[in-house]
Every structure is written in structure tokens, then in C-alpha cells.
Motif scaffolding. Structure first.
Motif, PDB file in Angstrom:
ATOM      1  N   MET A   1       0.981  -1.339  -0.095  1.00  0.00           N
ATOM      2  CA  MET A   1       0.057  -0.067   0.139  1.00  0.00           C
ATOM      3  C   MET A   1       0.943   1.104   0.078  1.00  0.00           C
ATOM      4  O   MET A   1       0.403   2.347  -0.707  1.00  0.00           O
ATOM      5  CB  MET A   1      -0.943  -0.017   1.231  1.00  0.00           C
ATOM      6  CG  MET A   1      -2.066  -1.033   1.129  1.00  0.00           C
ATOM      7  SD  MET A   1      -3.098  -0.940  -0.145  1.00  0.00           S
ATOM      8  CE  MET A   1      -2.349  -2.181  -1.333  1.00  0.00           C
ATOM      9  N   ALA A   2       1.994   1.204   0.757  1.00  0.00           N
ATOM     10  CA  ALA A   2       2.893   2.326   0.642  1.00  0.00           C
ATOM     11  C   ALA A   2       3.429   2.537  -0.514  1.00  0.00           C
ATOM     12  O   ALA A   2       3.721   3.740  -1.041  1.00  0.00           O
ATOM     13  CB  ALA A   2       3.921   2.120   1.822  1.00  0.00           C
ATOM     14  N   HIS A   3       3.829   1.444  -1.166  1.00  0.00           N
ATOM     15  CA  HIS A   3       4.469   1.603  -2.691  1.00  0.00           C
ATOM     16  C   HIS A   3       3.330   2.110  -3.636  1.00  0.00           C
ATOM     17  O   HIS A   3       3.700   2.948  -4.636  1.00  0.00           O
ATOM     18  CB  HIS A   3       4.903   0.384  -3.128  1.00  0.00           C
ATOM     19  CG  HIS A   3       5.462   0.121  -4.531  1.00  0.00           C
ATOM     20  ND1 HIS A   3       6.669   0.678  -4.601  1.00  0.00           N
ATOM     21  CD2 HIS A   3       4.910  -0.367  -5.388  1.00  0.00           C
ATOM     22  CE1 HIS A   3       6.856   0.600  -5.989  1.00  0.00           C
ATOM     23  NE2 HIS A   3       5.829  -0.042  -6.588  1.00  0.00           N
ATOM     24  N   LEU A   4       2.176   1.896  -3.391  1.00  0.00           N
ATOM     25  CA  LEU A   4       1.066   2.239  -4.178  1.00  0.00           C
ATOM     26  C   LEU A   4       0.670   3.975  -3.819  1.00  0.00           C
ATOM     27  O   LEU A   4      -0.151   4.610  -4.725  1.00  0.00           O
ATOM     28  CB  LEU A   4      -0.126   1.682  -4.244  1.00  0.00           C
ATOM     29  CG  LEU A   4      -0.037   0.203  -5.027  1.00  0.00           C
ATOM     30  CD1 LEU A   4      -1.507  -0.594  -4.624  1.00  0.00           C
ATOM     31  CD2 LEU A   4       0.302   0.274  -6.362  1.00  0.00           C
ATOM     32  N   GLY A   5       1.230   4.357  -2.675  1.00  0.00           N
ATOM     33  CA  GLY A   5       1.211   5.780  -2.370  1.00  0.00           C
ATOM     34  C   GLY A   5      -0.322   5.986  -1.371  1.00  0.00           C
ATOM     35  O   GLY A   5      -0.629   6.915  -1.026  1.00  0.00           O
ATOM     36  N   LEU A   6      -0.866   4.779  -0.816  1.00  0.00           N
ATOM     37  CA  LEU A   6      -1.739   4.640   0.234  1.00  0.00           C
ATOM     38  C   LEU A   6      -1.212   4.729   1.510  1.00  0.00           C
ATOM     39  O   LEU A   6      -0.999   3.689   2.186  1.00  0.00           O
ATOM     40  CB  LEU A   6      -2.766   3.298  -0.228  1.00  0.00           C
ATOM     41  CG  LEU A   6      -3.574   3.664  -1.254  1.00  0.00           C
ATOM     42  CD1 LEU A   6      -4.120   2.348  -1.644  1.00  0.00           C
ATOM     43  CD2 LEU A   6      -4.744   4.577  -0.760  1.00  0.00           C
ATOM     44  N   MET A   7      -0.749   5.824   2.158  1.00  0.00           N
ATOM     45  CA  MET A   7      -0.144   5.754   3.242  1.00  0.00           C
ATOM     46  C   MET A   7      -1.031   6.585   4.392  1.00  0.00           C
ATOM     47  O   MET A   7      -2.120   7.538   3.765  1.00  0.00           O
ATOM     48  CB  MET A   7       1.084   6.418   3.181  1.00  0.00           C
ATOM     49  CG  MET A   7       2.215   5.958   2.284  1.00  0.00           C
ATOM     50  SD  MET A   7       3.361   6.613   2.282  1.00  0.00           S
ATOM     51  CE  MET A   7       3.494   7.800   0.730  1.00  0.00           C
ATOM     52  N   PRO A   8      -1.043   6.488   5.644  1.00  0.00           N
ATOM     53  CA  PRO A   8      -1.939   7.333   6.605  1.00  0.00           C
ATOM     54  C   PRO A   8      -1.550   8.837   6.412  1.00  0.00           C
ATOM     55  O   PRO A   8      -0.377   9.061   6.163  1.00  0.00           O
ATOM     56  CB  PRO A   8      -1.266   6.709   7.869  1.00  0.00           C
ATOM     57  CG  PRO A   8      -0.688   5.288   7.662  1.00  0.00           C
ATOM     58  CD  PRO A   8      -0.322   5.314   6.364  1.00  0.00           C
ATOM     59  N   GLY A   9      -2.740   9.427   6.203  1.00  0.00           N
ATOM     60  CA  GLY A   9      -2.655  10.759   6.296  1.00  0.00           C
ATOM     61  C   GLY A   9      -2.818  11.458   4.683  1.00  0.00           C
ATOM     62  O   GLY A   9      -3.102  12.595   4.550  1.00  0.00           O
ATOM     63  N   CYS A  10      -2.771  10.586   3.617  1.00  0.00           N
ATOM     64  CA  CYS A  10      -3.088  10.879   2.523  1.00  0.00           C
ATOM     65  C   CYS A  10      -4.481  11.087   2.209  1.00  0.00           C
ATOM     66  O   CYS A  10      -5.342  10.432   2.746  1.00  0.00           O
ATOM     67  CB  CYS A  10      -2.075  10.180   1.532  1.00  0.00           C
ATOM     68  SG  CYS A  10      -2.849   8.534   1.236  1.00  0.00           S
ATOM     69  N   GLU A  11      -4.756  11.671   0.831  1.00  0.00           N
ATOM     70  CA  GLU A  11      -5.989  11.943   0.538  1.00  0.00           C
ATOM     71  C   GLU A  11      -6.320  11.065  -0.769  1.00  0.00           C
ATOM     72  O   GLU A  11      -5.604  10.827  -1.526  1.00  0.00           O
ATOM     73  CB  GLU A  11      -6.469  13.213   0.163  1.00  0.00           C
ATOM     74  CG  GLU A  11      -6.356  14.038   1.511  1.00  0.00           C
ATOM     75  CD  GLU A  11      -6.664  15.491   1.128  1.00  0.00           C
ATOM     76  OE1 GLU A  11      -7.447  15.854   0.063  1.00  0.00           O
ATOM     77  OE2 GLU A  11      -6.535  16.335   1.901  1.00  0.00           O
ATOM     78  N   LEU A  12      -7.740  10.552  -1.027  1.00  0.00           N
ATOM     79  CA  LEU A  12      -7.905   9.555  -2.124  1.00  0.00           C
ATOM     80  C   LEU A  12      -9.443  10.011  -2.542  1.00  0.00           C
ATOM     81  O   LEU A  12      -9.982  10.826  -1.495  1.00  0.00           O
ATOM     82  CB  LEU A  12      -7.595   7.980  -1.837  1.00  0.00           C
ATOM     83  CG  LEU A  12      -8.501   7.435  -0.587  1.00  0.00           C
ATOM     84  CD1 LEU A  12      -9.765   6.946  -1.256  1.00  0.00           C
ATOM     85  CD2 LEU A  12      -7.624   6.355  -0.285  1.00  0.00           C
ATOM     86  N   GLU A  13      -9.582   9.750  -3.919  1.00  0.00           N
ATOM     87  CA  GLU A  13     -10.956   9.820  -4.232  1.00  0.00           C
ATOM     88  C   GLU A  13     -11.615   8.483  -4.378  1.00  0.00           C
ATOM     89  O   GLU A  13     -11.250   7.615  -5.167  1.00  0.00           O
ATOM     90  CB  GLU A  13     -11.116  10.685  -5.546  1.00  0.00           C
ATOM     91  CG  GLU A  13     -12.494  10.850  -5.916  1.00  0.00           C
ATOM     92  CD  GLU A  13     -12.395  11.769  -7.171  1.00  0.00           C
ATOM     93  OE1 GLU A  13     -13.677  12.185  -7.600  1.00  0.00           O
ATOM     94  OE2 GLU A  13     -11.252  12.478  -7.380  1.00  0.00           O
ATOM     95  N   LEU A  14     -12.650   8.167  -3.722  1.00  0.00           N
ATOM     96  CA  LEU A  14     -13.340   6.765  -3.819  1.00  0.00           C
ATOM     97  C   LEU A  14     -14.040   6.768  -5.274  1.00  0.00           C
ATOM     98  O   LEU A  14     -15.170   7.806  -5.462  1.00  0.00           O
ATOM     99  CB  LEU A  14     -14.214   6.445  -2.823  1.00  0.00           C
ATOM    100  CG  LEU A  14     -14.744   4.876  -3.011  1.00  0.00           C
ATOM    101  CD1 LEU A  14     -13.941   3.918  -3.290  1.00  0.00           C
ATOM    102  CD2 LEU A  14     -15.739   4.944  -1.637  1.00  0.00           C
ATOM    103  N   LEU A  15     -13.761   6.305  -6.480  1.00  0.00           N
ATOM    104  CA  LEU A  15     -14.450   6.246  -7.575  1.00  0.00           C
ATOM    105  C   LEU A  15     -15.733   5.289  -7.846  1.00  0.00           C
ATOM    106  O   LEU A  15     -16.617   5.409  -8.325  1.00  0.00           O
ATOM    107  CB  LEU A  15     -13.517   6.175  -8.932  1.00  0.00           C
ATOM    108  CG  LEU A  15     -12.209   6.909  -8.910  1.00  0.00           C
ATOM    109  CD1 LEU A  15     -11.504   6.537 -10.126  1.00  0.00           C
ATOM    110  CD2 LEU A  15     -13.028   8.380  -9.203  1.00  0.00           C
ATOM    111  N   CYS A  16     -15.583   4.193  -7.371  1.00  0.00           N
ATOM    112  CA  CYS A  16     -16.470   3.092  -7.166  1.00  0.00           C
ATOM    113  C   CYS A  16     -16.469   2.314  -6.031  1.00  0.00           C
ATOM    114  O   CYS A  16     -15.664   1.855  -5.759  1.00  0.00           O
ATOM    115  CB  CYS A  16     -16.235   2.088  -8.342  1.00  0.00           C
ATOM    116  SG  CYS A  16     -17.406   0.981  -8.706  1.00  0.00           S
ATOM    117  N   LYS A  17     -17.722   2.703  -5.159  1.00  0.00           N
ATOM    118  CA  LYS A  17     -17.756   2.006  -4.093  1.00  0.00           C
ATOM    119  C   LYS A  17     -17.635   0.356  -3.786  1.00  0.00           C
ATOM    120  O   LYS A  17     -17.887  -0.246  -5.022  1.00  0.00           O
ATOM    121  CB  LYS A  17     -18.837   2.146  -3.245  1.00  0.00           C
ATOM    122  CG  LYS A  17     -20.203   1.819  -3.849  1.00  0.00           C
ATOM    123  CD  LYS A  17     -21.419   2.485  -3.099  1.00  0.00           C
ATOM    124  CE  LYS A  17     -22.679   2.708  -3.791  1.00  0.00           C
ATOM    125  NZ  LYS A  17     -23.662   2.961  -3.113  1.00  0.00           N
ATOM    126  N   GLY A  18     -17.226  -0.155  -2.702  1.00  0.00           N
ATOM    127  CA  GLY A  18     -16.745  -1.797  -3.003  1.00  0.00           C
ATOM    128  C   GLY A  18     -18.083  -2.569  -2.791  1.00  0.00           C
ATOM    129  O   GLY A  18     -18.363  -3.507  -3.687  1.00  0.00           O
TER     130      GLY A  18
END
Length: 107
Positions: A61-78
Motif C-alpha cells: 500500500m505504501a508503494h502504491l501511495g496509500l499511506m496514513p494521512g494521504c487523501e484519495l477519491e473513491l470512484l466506485c464503492k466496494g
């Protein structure tokens, strides 16, 4: 002698992995209010509060850029299936078990 960037230095990455294993990223209160990405009910902007799971999951996840504190946009809910998120200008698809390991809170 080359000066290492703080984002890629080994001490930064080891600190990031330690925070990931401890589940820290947002404030303690926000981490308690966070919910798994797989259970997010609406599309929109979210902040990653914590990444749980084993060492391999946290590193990926860190390699993909998903780290604590970062922002993301959910495009399609699970809804128990795959989630599509946009982060750092790229779009990634996460399977349900991986999305369940990412705790998020609305911005």
C-alpha cells in the motif's frame, strides 16, 4: 555524495512501516472514527487514517501511495467487492480484503 530525498530514505520508510503496523496516521480520535474503505457508502474524497494488515500489505500500500494521512477519491464503492480509487493522479483497483485493511474518514 548524493543527498537522499526524505521520501525515499530508509529511515523514512522504516518509520512509515512502523506507523502502519501501529495503525497511526490520523489523530487517535479520527482513527477510531475511521471505517474500512470496503464499507464506504458514498463516492468522494476520503483521508486514509490507518493501514492494517501484515507487513507485506502495508509495504504494498505504501508503494502504491496509500499511506496514513494521504487523501484519495473513491470512484466506485466496494459493497464487498472491488473498490476503485484515484490517488496521486492514478487510478487503482483494490480487492475486497485489501480494501478492508484501509481505514478511511471523510474529509
Amino acid at each position: 555524495m548524493k543527498k537522499e530525498h526524505p521520501e525515499t530514505s530508509s529511515s523514512f520508510l522504516s518509520d512509515l512501516m512502523a506507523r502502519c503496523r501501529r495503525g497511526k496516521g490520523c489523530s487517535r480520535q479520527a482513527a477510531q472514527q475511521g471505517h474500512p474503505l470496503a464499507q464506504s457508502c458514498c463516492n468522494g474524497r476520503l483521508r486514509v487514517c490507518a493501514v492494517t494488515g501484515d507487513r507485506h500489505t502495508c509495504a504494498r500500500m505504501a508503494h502504491l501511495g496509500l499511506m496514513p494521512g494521504c487523501e484519495l477519491e473513491l470512484l466506485c464503492k466496494g459493497s464487498g467487492q472491488q473498490c476503485m480509487v484515484k490517488i496521486n493522479g492514478g487510478t487503482i483497483s483494490l480487492d475486497a480484503p485489501t480494501a478492508a485493511n484501509i481505514l478511511v474518514a471523510p474529509i
